[in-house]
Design an enzyme around this catalytic site. Structure first.
Site: not given
Length: 942
Positions: A463, A466, A586
């Protein structure tokens, strides 16, 4: 160990002088004098002209382009460009444009393996017999595609050889709102004209409110960013600079795709009749995939970028997660409550609650004591359940933390001015591993091995890759105060930071629309002037960070126990599906987000990431009870099916409401019966790239009304899901393409149509409409509370014919294997593949199988106990049944039942009013691993 970014050395100064001399001679040749058009203030320069072209050593074309008129808008032009064109396969054409004199950044060739273009230096020195006479325009044809160029100003087009259809056309007229070819160090521009009736898909990752079709004049920015999926029309976690173009020409559908293989930030402007790339670095490396069907396109695309990863069987079970399982006893209760509610569950997840101070590869000794956790894992592993935890790339800066100590010792971090770049994520101050560095890949694998010895997890969830940073710019750890201090939201920056704008990398001349707000490229991520291994700038490598981490994680997991890795990654790039699954980030617990989840899932199938799903019931805030009912009815049919919620939201496990539990038992009950079908689609995806969940137009390509349909989807070729996506509805209006469709929950019910039309279906709260299309055979089992248990149950074959057809054929298949072996393939002694066939002709029904690699299925003892055949015409009396040539006696264990089909709506005028029945043949004992044949004659009655 070899570099992660192997490149040929920079072109020498002597070669530059050679090029200059060659250029002067070329300019003086009389047939190369082309007139230039007048300039207008709205244009950036006048493009380039082609001054030479010849065959390259590997059978492609290699040309030299010279800028026509220099200017300094967004920086100086690169004066000489190298053009390389090659038909790499019958269906794939590559057009590569780069600086002719200096090496430029490209996606590393070892991360995404492909052919390295030859250099002009190698080619221009070859014999003149390889040279072409440069013409004002010319073409270069392959088997499926034709490349055509115009020399001055240079432009090119790609057309389909079979019908001359122009797929890409880079010409720019004075009246066009875009430029011709522009190529500067930090600004590249290229456009194509498009027919207005072309339907485009792709260019992700973003949340598209209008559905799967690209919508003209909306922002399409590609740059990996940690902003939640609730943000519409903004660049999200992934970057996929590929689009599929679907056109219907005189009733025939033709699809193709265009990939711009470039990891730099870019804006793509789609105007309906044109598409323009504006890129802030790198090269133009364009790949054209000829199709002509959508499935052909995805096959060709994944053949190039990497076939989707093989997923273990259990990954297709249901998953439960929550950020906020404060201690192990909560997790144990969740598992127990699913069992009590009789809702299937295969995988339990931990967000970062299990960690010690949010630090990767650690356990909280108080809330997740290791002895108790290991005892819990022993218990669930014995039942066949799995356990997955999260890891973030940011490594906490803490001198007493072994992971950090070893990272510093191995020099694995991204640097800024010689020091590890400092950022902040959940543990506080962190440094980011540089996965372009071979040493980092080794260190990362060792940390995963150490953690697996501590906790035998069954997969990893990567996670925040990016990469996400709670701060912006150049930061230092504050003196005299604790950061973070444990109060307030953990995502507030508490480091001492200053913005970095002193370099052209941090403040490029062209501003992409990052985050949908024109945010600086270094905003809440790694500073773009930071650098990786071999001096590679974050500016260039930013969008492949999550991709490079997924590759390193896959390598590490595969090396552990020789098992098939399961990785879930938030950030993705071209090729990520070869290593990882994806969830859409999300989302919100709203009806709108439920609708958006379908489009995003379908997009990722096109991107070669078929194992995809959204957080069921929404990540935050709290969903309503009705919404959660409807969401599990959709989410039960996502390829990746997981309920996940936010720390600050109320609990939303499926058993929290009795009504949701009922919907879950119903929808997940069907999912678990369909596991053999889903797993076979996984094999199909792994071998051909075919998406597991797909838009209806993938099967019904000529039905133009389906090109924008984003509220229904197919699993495989012929299983259609038509969910309720609005509040207070007890029916749903669904589109049914031509043919016969059978209700999977009540196979007696059928919908028949000669052309696509809308049908209003009953859909009370606990009902999800799933229909099986004619000509299809699907293998099913009896389901269960866990995939391991469901997998041992007897098989049923469901055969769907067109309703009442006197002649028809149906096909299906089944792949079975030892699902935790690293490779998913035939020929290893641990797999079986079965083709199923059925025909009906003049009342005679025949169902049979053909088996490859029978040994595995025979050893497992799997049996087909029931065959259900839908849509048969006749009186319902079956006789003369034979199985493998032997007559079935009335006294045998075989039982034959017939039931008349029920029409959901009135048949169209002229529709067949004959009696049509479902025939169930029960009590069979047909080994899955052995060929069989059964047949019978229907009693015909008008």
């Amino acid at each position: 160990m070899s570099s992660f970014f192997p490149l040929p050395p920079l072109l020498s100064s002597s070669f530059s002088r050679f090029l200059f001399g060659f250029l002067i001679i070329s300019i003086l040749l009389p047939d190369l004098a082309f007139s230039s058009s007048s300039n207008t203030p709205t244009k950036i320069g006048k493009g380039y002209r082609l001054i030479s072209i010849q065959e390259s050593p590997n059978g492609g074309l290699l040309g030299l382009l010279q800028v026509k008129q220099k200017n300094n808008i967004y920086g100086p032009d690169i004066p000489l460009l190298q053009l390389y064109v090659k038909h790499e396969t019958n269906a794939r054409l590559r057009v590569h444009i780069t600086d002719a004199e200096k090496q430029r950044w490209e996606v590393p060739y070892n991360l995404l393996p492909r052919e390295t273009p030859p250099s002009l230096k190698q080619t221009l020195g070859r014999s003149r017999k390889d040279a072409y006479t440069l013409k004002a325009s010319d073409q270069y044809a392959g088997k499926e595609l034709v490349f055509t160029y115009t020399a001055d100003p240079f432009s090119f087009s790609v057309k389909r050889k079979s019908n001359g259809q122009i797929l890409f056309d880079s010409t720019s007229e004075e009246s066009d709102p875009y430029n011709g070819l522009v190529f500067k160090d930090q600004y590249l521009e290229l456009s194509t004209k498009l027919p207005k009736d072309a339907s485009l898909y792709g260019l992700g990752e973003n949340t598209q409110p209008h559905g799967i079709k690209l919508y003209p004049n909306e922002p399409y920015t590609l740059y990996t960013t940690d902003i939640s999926a609730i943000n519409l029309n903004a660049d999200l976690y992934g970057s996929h600079p590929v689009y599929m173009d679907l056109r219907n020409v005189e009733g025939e559908a033709y699809a193709h795709a265009v990939l711009l293989l470039n990891s730099n930030g870019m804006d793509v402007f789609y105007r309906g009749n044109s598409l323009t790339y504006k890129v802030i670095g790198g090269v133009f490396d364009l790949y054209f995939f000829s199709g002509p069907s959508p499935l052909d396109v995805v096959d060709q695309y994944t053949s190039f970028i990497g076939r989707p990863a093989a997923m273990p069987y259990w990954a297709f079970g249901f998953h439960q997660c929550r950020w906020g399982y404060h201690n192990l006893s909560v997790v144990e209760d969740v598992v127990e409550n699913y069992k009590k509610a009789k809702i299937p569950l295969d995988v339990i997840w931990n967000d970062d609650d299990h960690m010690d101070g949010h630090k990767d590869f650690t356990l909280n000794p108080v809330n997740y004591p290791r002895p108790q956790l290991l005892a819990f894992l022993d218990k669930i592993h014995a039942q066949g359940m799995k356990y997955i935890v999260i890891i973030d790339p940011g490594i906490g800066v803490n001198k007493s933390y072994g992971v950090y100590q070893r990272a510093i010792a191995n020099d694995v971090f991204i640097k800024y001015e010689g020091q590890p770049y400092l950022a902040q994520v959940w543990p506080g101050a962190v440094n980011f591993p540089d996965f372009l560095n071979p040493k980092t890949v080794e260190w990362w694998g060792d940390e995963i091995r150490r953690f697996h010895e501590l906790v035998p997890v069954d997969g990893l969830w990567i996670d925040m890759n990016e990469a996400s940073n709670f701060c912006t710019g150049l930061c230092t750890i504050p003196e005299g105060r604790i950061c973070p201090n444990g109060t307030g939201p953990g995502w507030e920056c508490c480091l001492d930071c200053k913005n970095i704008t002193k370099t052209r990398w941090d403040d490029p001349p062209y501003k992409i629309n990052a985050s949908g707000i024109q945010a600086p490229v270094g905003y809440k991520t790694i500073a773009t002037s930071a650098y990786h291994y071999n001096g590679v700038l974050e500016y260039d490598a930013h969008s492949i960070y999550g991709f490079s981490q997924a590759i390193a994680t896959h390598k590490a997991l595969q090396g552990l126990e020789g098992k098939r890795p399961f990785i879930l990654s938030r950030s993705t790039y071209v090729g990520s599906g070869h290593y990882a699954a994806h969830w859409t980030g999300d989302n919100k617990g709203t009806w709108e987000d439920l609708r958006y989840s379908i489009s995003t899932m379908l997009n990722f199938g096109i991107f070669g990431v078929p194992m995809v799903g959204s957080d069921i019931c929404g990540f935050y805030p709290a969903p309503t009870e009705e919404l959660c009912n409807r969401w599990i009815e959709v989410g039960a049919f996502y390829p990746f099916s997981r309920d996940h919620a936010n720390f600050y939201s109320p609990r939303q496990e499926l058993y929290q409401w009795e009504s949701v539990a009922e919907s879950a038992r119903n929808a997940l009950g069907m999912r678990y019966r369909l596991l053999p079908y889903l797993y076979t689609l996984n094999y199909e995806a792994h071998t051909t790239g075919a998406p597991i969940a797909r838009p209806l137009f993938f099967t019904f390509t000529n039905e133009t009304d389906l090109y924008g349909l984003s509220t229904q989807f197919l699993l495989g070729r012929g299983l259609m899901v038509s969910p309720v996506l609005e509040s207070n509805k007890t029916e749903v209006e669904a589109v049914f393409p031509p043919g016969s469709w059978y209700d999977m929950f009540d196979m007696m019910k059928v919908i028949v149509s000669k052309e696509s039309h809308h049908v209003v279906l009953d859909a009370p709260l606990h009902v999800i409409n799933v229909h099986l299309y004619q000509n299809t055979i699907i293998p099913m089992q009896q389901g269960g509370m866990i995939s391991k248990e469901a997998r041992t149950t007897p098989f049923t074959l469901v055969v769907a014919f067109p309703l009442g057809a006197t002649g028809g054929e149906a096909k299906g298949n089944l792949f079975l294997d030892e699902d935790e072996l690293p490779e998913m393939k035939l020929g290893n002694g641990h797999s079986t593949y079965v083709d199923f066939y059925a025909t009906v002709k003049k009342g005679k029904v025949k169902v049979w199988s053909d088996v490859q690699e029978s040994k595995f299925a025979l050893e497992k003892g799997w049996k087909i106990q029931k065959v259900t055949v839908l849509g048969l015409q006749g009186s319902g009396s079956a006789f003369e049944m034979e199985v493998d040539g032997n007559s079935v006696e009335d006294t045998s264990t075989v039982e034959i039942n017939t039931t008349e089909h029920e029409y959901i709506e009135e048949l169209e005028e002229g529709g067949d009013k004959m009696k049509n029945v479902m025939v169930e043949v029960k009590g069979l004992e047909l080994p899955v691993g052995k060929k069989f044949s059964m047949s019978w004659k229907m009693g015909i009655q008008a």
